[in-house]
Enzyme design. Structure first.
Site: not given
Lengths: 477, 802
Positions: A30, A32, A154, A400
């Site tokens: 976050h 700002d 926020d 495999h």
């Protein structure tokens, strides 16, 4: 449109498992656009005595970590920072970033210039900042960069009008973080952590948006913030180590997510892994989340069948949206319009039952391996991680091959995943050989023994399905 | 019923094919979502900590962002309409700072002081940059030399070097899509000036004293003590008008000018003014065409402020005509005298008794109207409103010309901010986000009270000083139903080591029963009820901070019984509430000594170590609440505050000359056809070469409109000199073509109520039944249809016509 859809590969969202608790791990940071430092200080990391936040470092760190493992995903939000970073990057870095966006491994949520305030802003200025941010994303990343989830994690309170505007901008859902303490209790009691929010009475349905209230604000579960900003312990998975704590830590994690699961009315939960200006050292996060995912999957406490994987906000929305729907494939018919229209199941159904395809794939892979090996010699790049990956994948699958017909579906699936991941990684490598892109591929943290693959087959397999298809398409003569 | 028909008749989006698919999935077990229709305010961390402080924090920054926005919108419009060259780099800068300023830690005021300074400087540079674009455009349109420069004024401190001279001109740009009438105040020398409109006609202007409290602002270095005031009428839509101002010739006899305006002549003057100006205030630019049209001629009479008679003719053009000249003024309704109201006999003096006084009409305004006078009256008034002061010279009551009388008190208060540490409490600190007073008792600010009344022909003012740091000026402009409250707060003292939350309280005798309304983001209106929440039961509610809501543009209360609404519009976001019945509180300024963020960021704004001074405007509007057209007026007025026309001043220049000025194009509008009332051109900007981004908005709300409120606009008739060609409609953010977007079909549990504001507190459970129709290609020849509150976004190919 079809071209974009194919290119964007939104079908790469992890496929959830009905009946399991599907845990969406959302790594994010976050940022700002100004608080204790200015935008520029945050971006360059100056004024480090005030705050160590450094956005350019976050971008670089995340980018290089994502390249190490296809499963990893990351969510960015604030276009103002992205744009500053983007302007400073070389073409090759931009191309790498763009391809990660196209693969759905980097997602933008919100995508406004910043995560705007709601209480104090004027609607015209709100519109301007969203228009500007989303336009920059479109100009740089193309349609794949278009955010589908709004991300107001926020903001101190939320207005109806802002919500109405978001709905009209075409967002599929809104994520919010802060809710009044008493209201939150009520929402929990009344099973309303997710709700349909109507932003405007007079606009009605035009202003409706599905809204998700984040469980833990936007932070990581307690004890699982793997950032140098936090002091949480890393996970130690080596049982011989004296610091071994994987069992205890995973137990703790499962307890937390099972508590969280009670508050949501379906089989998906979203676990945000991040915080303010986190991921400056993204390796710290991803290494530990990788381990967490591996151990939750194999942990004995995982009684309730926890299906845990890297995800993004829009993939979470998609999963919730498709929860309980009987015929998910029906949505593919609207692929060109519905953001979540394409669903891998349609392709998959035809694919995994077809053994010839797997055989064909493994042969292609083997041939491709020879090409890569030759190129790496010619370009004097030496051995690389991708080459190693492909070599092992080819070896494993060949080994495999005989048992694929009798093995469980998901084991077979995993072989395909391993193969296609390796092929795709090498496809990139081939072009890197020619254009010299990212010089540092060494020092991978991935162990080079076959034990890794045994762990891998427990993983979510969604990505590989479409990868395989995609790879086949481009590699077919 | 009508509304439902509307939705089907004017389908907005969502394809028909999806509707079918929706049916297919209806029976499926998807997640079923609960519904929510209110908002999330105010946010509280815990029962003591409401983040309702941030609605007001850093009021000067909040205002600057608003102002910068006007410049941005103006520059963007002019970039298009004046066909300027490439200014993309400039707009890049502008978009950067305007976007960053919207961040939830920036405009909320939570940032550190140095961050604020940095962004303030960026905003300042952006405004300067915009001014360059605006200048270029205006010179191009006016035909003036490209070197002509303009300046901005420091209106916030009533100072302007470029108007404090003997001769200058101004340009007022109006970025709204309708003509705007506004008062202009220019700081000037203590001399007589004449003001000329673009035709060279002299228009009425007065000089009035700048309030003492404004003169004393420390930063204000200007010695000028007076302002020139005139009303700029109908500044053209998306355009400008210029006014020329120069000192009056000296041969005028000054003796006659200083004649004291006594009470009597004042009245006479107003009588004349009222009858004259009724003709112009509601001109035909303001079509309140929301009425139910019918074939038969109907007459609707409205008896409120801005009293108009509306006559429907068959052309669907409504021309409101004035009915209330002074001659027809009915006696004022004094049947409900309130004890608090000053004796209202003056109300009759609005005009009635002096009507036949022909002397009044002969009174020579030319000579006597320029100067204002300090008056010993105990009221100020215009033709709509009278505001009275009591024996203590405090504002006490307000009368409207239509007989509405209310008591009115305006008072500054402060709450002492809580400091938990001092009280050994573990509560969170208040700060930029959190507002918590130490107790519930506000402290009135009234230690140095002084009232002076000034009267002139254009404006009457009450200058009220409450304290060294709190004062206001009440302004009543002629012909304007709005009361302007010019407030000034600061420096707030912290010598007592107490943080303070300064607010203003408007107290009336209305009974609003705890109900008040605030806006959301300057658009829709949301109902609030004191001590309540819409969807849950609050407990331990903080009765002060917990009742504060964001007021972005407007707050109002209503007395349903007395049919009165009192609104306060503001010029920046503020926290607002109605804690006592009849009152409206708005938080003006906060100076706090604690930090709520844990990062040592304090909300203690200073300049040279002294607390800052904040100046702003509230607009008070009182009306009968059931008059729909006054609701329309309120909505329009809010836009005129938000995008207030800005004034450019000619740069000081010896060669400034009226003869040179008048030959230029001094009036300009880029709007081709008048738009219906309620339609706003929200965005007009260059999108890329030969493409425009255009947003049209119907800003009315359902509650405002009389019929369905649907508006139609033809794009091809929108702009002068610009031919709009292909049109693509997009979602609101212009990043998805509307045709390509299909919303998800979630299942919901229950229904939405039709109108939340009606439901909340009344439990009027009328459920919404709306559905959405298919999206169609948009054809340029069709009308753009806008339902109330709808915004439609278009990317338009265009070319200039010449």
């Amino acid at each position: 449109m079809i071209g974009y859809q194919r290119l964007c590969k939104h079908e790469q969202c992890p496929v959830t498992r009905d009946g399991a608790l599907n845990v969406h791990i959302i790594p994010h940071s976050h940022m700002d656009a100004g608080w204790v430092k200015t935008f520029d200080d945050y971006y360059y990391g100056t004024k480090s005595s005030v705050s160590s936040a450094n956005v350019q470092l976050i971008y670089h760190s995340v980018l290089s970590e994502l390249l190490h493992d296809k499963r990893r995903k990351f969510t960015f939000s604030e276009t103002a920072y992205f744009w500053r970073w983007w302007k400073e990057q070389r073409g090759t870095t931009r191309a790498t970033f763009r391809s990660l966006v196209a693969e759905g491994r980097i997602e933008f949520a919100g995508g406004g210039w910043v995560q705007s305030d709601e209480a104090t802003v004027d609607y015209l200025q709100l519109l301007d900042q969203y228009t500007w941010g989303l336009r920059k994303l479109n100009d740089t990343l193309g349609p794949c960069g278009k955010p589908k989830a709004a991300w107001q994690i926020d903001t101190y309170g939320h207005t109806r009008e802002h919500t109405s505007l978001l709905a009209q901008m075409g967002f599929d859902g809104l994520f919010i973080g802060r809710v009044e303490h008493r209201e939150r209790e009520t929402m929990i009691e009344e099973d309303k952590m997710e709700f349909m929010w109507r932003g405007s009475d007079v606009l009605g349905k035009m202003s409706d948006i599905m809204t998700h209230t984040l469980y833990n604000l936007y932070n990581a579960p307690e004890g699982f913030c793997f950032d140098f900003l936090c002091s949480d312990e890393p996970i130690v998975e080596d049982p011989d180590s004296k610091s071994y704590n994987a069992d205890k830590r995973v137990n703790d994690f499962i307890t937390q997510i099972e508590r969280q699961a009670k508050y949501y009315d379906h089989d998906n939960i979203m676990v945000t892994m991040g915080g303010d200006f986190t991921y400056q050292s993204a390796a710290n996060w991803f290494i530990n989340i990788d381990k967490l995912i591996n151990h939750v999957t194999t942990h004995p406490a995982n009684m309730s069948d926890i299906n845990i994987f890297y995800s993004t906000p829009s993939c979470y929305l998609k999963s919730v949206y498709l929860y309980g729907r009987r015929d998910k494939a029906l949505y593919t018919e609207k692929a060109d319009h519905l953001p979540y229209g394409s669903d891998v199941n349609t392709y998959w159904t035809g694919f995994y039952t077809s053994r010839p395809s797997l055989k064909y794939l493994s042969k292609r892979a083997h041939a491709f391996l020879q090409v890569v090996k030759q190129l790496s010699v010619l370009s004097r790049m030496g051995d690389s991680y991708e080459l190693h990956l492909l070599r092992h994948a080819v070896g494993l699958v060949l080994h495999h091959d005989a048992i694929t017909g009798t093995s469980q579906q998901r084991v077979a699936n995993d072989f395909i995943r391993i193969l296609s991941e390796a092929i795709e990684a090498c496809s990139k490598k081939v072009s890197q050989f020619l254009s010299v892109l990212t010089p540092t591929w060494g020092g991978s943290r991935r162990p080079k023994n076959s034990q890794q693959f045994i762990i891998c087959h427990q993983l979510n397999i969604s990505q590989c399905r479409s990868n395989v298809l995609w790879t086949l398409e481009i590699s077919s003569p | 019923m009508a509304r439902r028909a509307t939705w089907t008749a004017y389908p907005v989006r969502r394809s028909a094919s999806l509707a079918v698919e929706h049916c297919v999935h209806e029976k499926e077990t998807g997640p079923v979502l609960e519904t929510k229709q209110d908002d999330f305010f105010p946010l509280a961390y815990d029962k003591h900590s409401y983040t309702s402080g941030m609605f007001t924090s850093r009021p000067t920054f909040k205002h600057f962002v608003r102002e910068a926005n006007v410049f941005q919108q103006t520059a963007r419009q002019l970039q298009v309409v004046a066909n300027l060259g490439n200014n993309d780099d400039l707009f890049e800068e502008f978009s950067w700072i305007m976007g960053v300023a919207q961040d939830h830690n920036v405009i909320s005021g939570a940032m550190r002081p140095y961050v604020k300074d940095y962004y303030t400087e960026k905003l300042h540079l952006a405004v300067q940059g915009a001014s360059v674009v605006i200048t270029e455009a205006i010179n191009k349109v006016r035909g003036s030399p490209t070197t002509t420069e303009y300046r901005l004024c420091y209106f916030n401190i009533s100072s302007c070097p470029n108007t404090e001279v003997e001769r200058f001109y101004i340009i007022i740009y109006n970025s709204l899509a309708w003509p705007v009438t506004m008062p202009v105040r220019l700081p000037i020398l203590n001399k007589k000036y004449d003001v000329f409109d673009p035709l060279g006609h002299k228009i009425k202007a007065v000089m009035i004293k700048i309030p003492d409290h404004v003169m004393k602002i420390p930063k204000r270095r200007s010695k000028v003590e007076d302002e020139l005031i005139f009303i700029a009428e109908n500044i053209p839509a998306l355009g400008f008008r210029s006014y020329f101002v120069e000192e009056t010739n000296i041969n005028r006899k000054k003796k006659s000018l200083i004649k004291k305006i006594n009470k009597n002549s004042q009245k006479k003057y107003f009588i004349r003014q009222a009858s004259k100006d009724n003709l112009t205030y509601f001109n035909d630019n303001e079509n309140y065409d929301d009425y139910d049209y019918s074939k038969t001629e109907t007459k609707v009479e409205f008896g409120d402020i801005g009293d108009v008679k509306v006559t429907n003719d068959n052309n669907n053009v409504i021309t409101p005509k004035p009915t209330r000249s002074a001659q027809t003024t009915k006696s004022y309704d004094l049947t409900k005298p309130n004890e608090n109201i000053q004796e209202v006999k003056n109300a009759n003096d609005f005009g009635n008794d002096k009507m036949a006084d022909n002397d009044a009409m002969k009174y020579d305004l030319e000579k006597d109207s320029y100067y204002s006078e300090e008056s010993s009256d105990n009221f100020i008034k215009n033709k709509y409103i009278q505001i009275n002061i009591d024996e203590y010279r405090k504002i006490s009551s307000l009368n409207l010309s239509n007989g509405v009388n209310i008591s009115l008190d305006i008072q500054f208060f402060y709450y002492v901010s809580d400091e938990p540490a001092k009280l050994n409490s573990s509560k969170r600190n208040p700060g930029a986000y959190i507002f918590r007073s130490i107790d519930s008792h506000p402290e009135p600010i009234i230690d140095d009270f002084e009232t002076t009344i000034f009267k002139s022909n254009v404006v009457e003012e009450i200058h009220c000083k409450y304290s060294k740091y709190a004062s206001l000026t009440l302004k009543l402009y002629a012909n304007n139903p709005i009361v302007e409250v010019d407030w000034l707060v600061g420096p707030v003292s912290i010598n007592d080591d107490l943080g303070k939350e300064v607010f203003i309280r408007y107290t009336t005798d209305l009974e609003n029963k705890g109900v008040f309304y605030t806006d959301a983001n300057g658009r829709q209106t949301v109902k609030r009820i004191r001590d309540r929440r819409a969807l849950y039961e609050p407990y331990n509610l903080d009765h002060i901070a917990g009742n504060y809501y964001p007021v972005t543009s407007r707050i109002y209360i209503e007395d349903m019984k007395r049919n009165i609404r009192v609104s306060v519009f503001n010029d920046r976001s503020q926290g607002g509430t109605s804690l006592l019945d009849g009152s409206i509180d708005l938080m003006l300024h906060r100076r706090i000594l604690t930090d709520d963020s844990g990062v040592q960021t304090f909300l203690n704004e200073t300049e040279n170590d002294v607390g800052i001074i904040v100046r702003g405007t509230h607009y008070l509007y009182i009306t009968k609440s059931n008059y729909k057209q006054n609701r329309l007026f309120e909505k329009k007025f809010a836009k005129e505050i938000e995008l207030k026309p800005q004034i450019l001043i000619s740069k000081l220049n010896r060669n400034t000359d009226k003869k040179k000025w008048i030959i230029l194009k001094n009036e300009f509008s880029s709007l081709k056809t008048k738009l219906p009332f309620g339609v706003h051109i929200l965005t007009l900007q260059k999108w890329q070469t030969n493409k425009l981004l255009l947003r049209l908005e119907n800003y009315l709300e359902q509650v405002d409109v009389i019929n369905d409120g649907i508006k139609k606009v033809f794009l091809k008739d929108l702009l002068k000199n610009i031919k709009l060609k292909n049109v693509t409609e997009t979602v609101l953010s212009a990043n998805i073509n509307l045709k390509d977007w299909t919303p998800l079909q979630w299942q919901i549990n229950g229904s939405f109520v039709k109108n939340f504001n009606d439901f909340y507190g009344n439990h009027k459970e009328e459920f919404s039944t709306d559905t959405l129709g298919p999206v169609r290609d948009f054809n340029i020849n069709e009308a753009v249809v806008l339902v109330p509150q709808q915004i439609r976004t278009f990317i338009v190919d265009f070319e200039y016509e010449n």
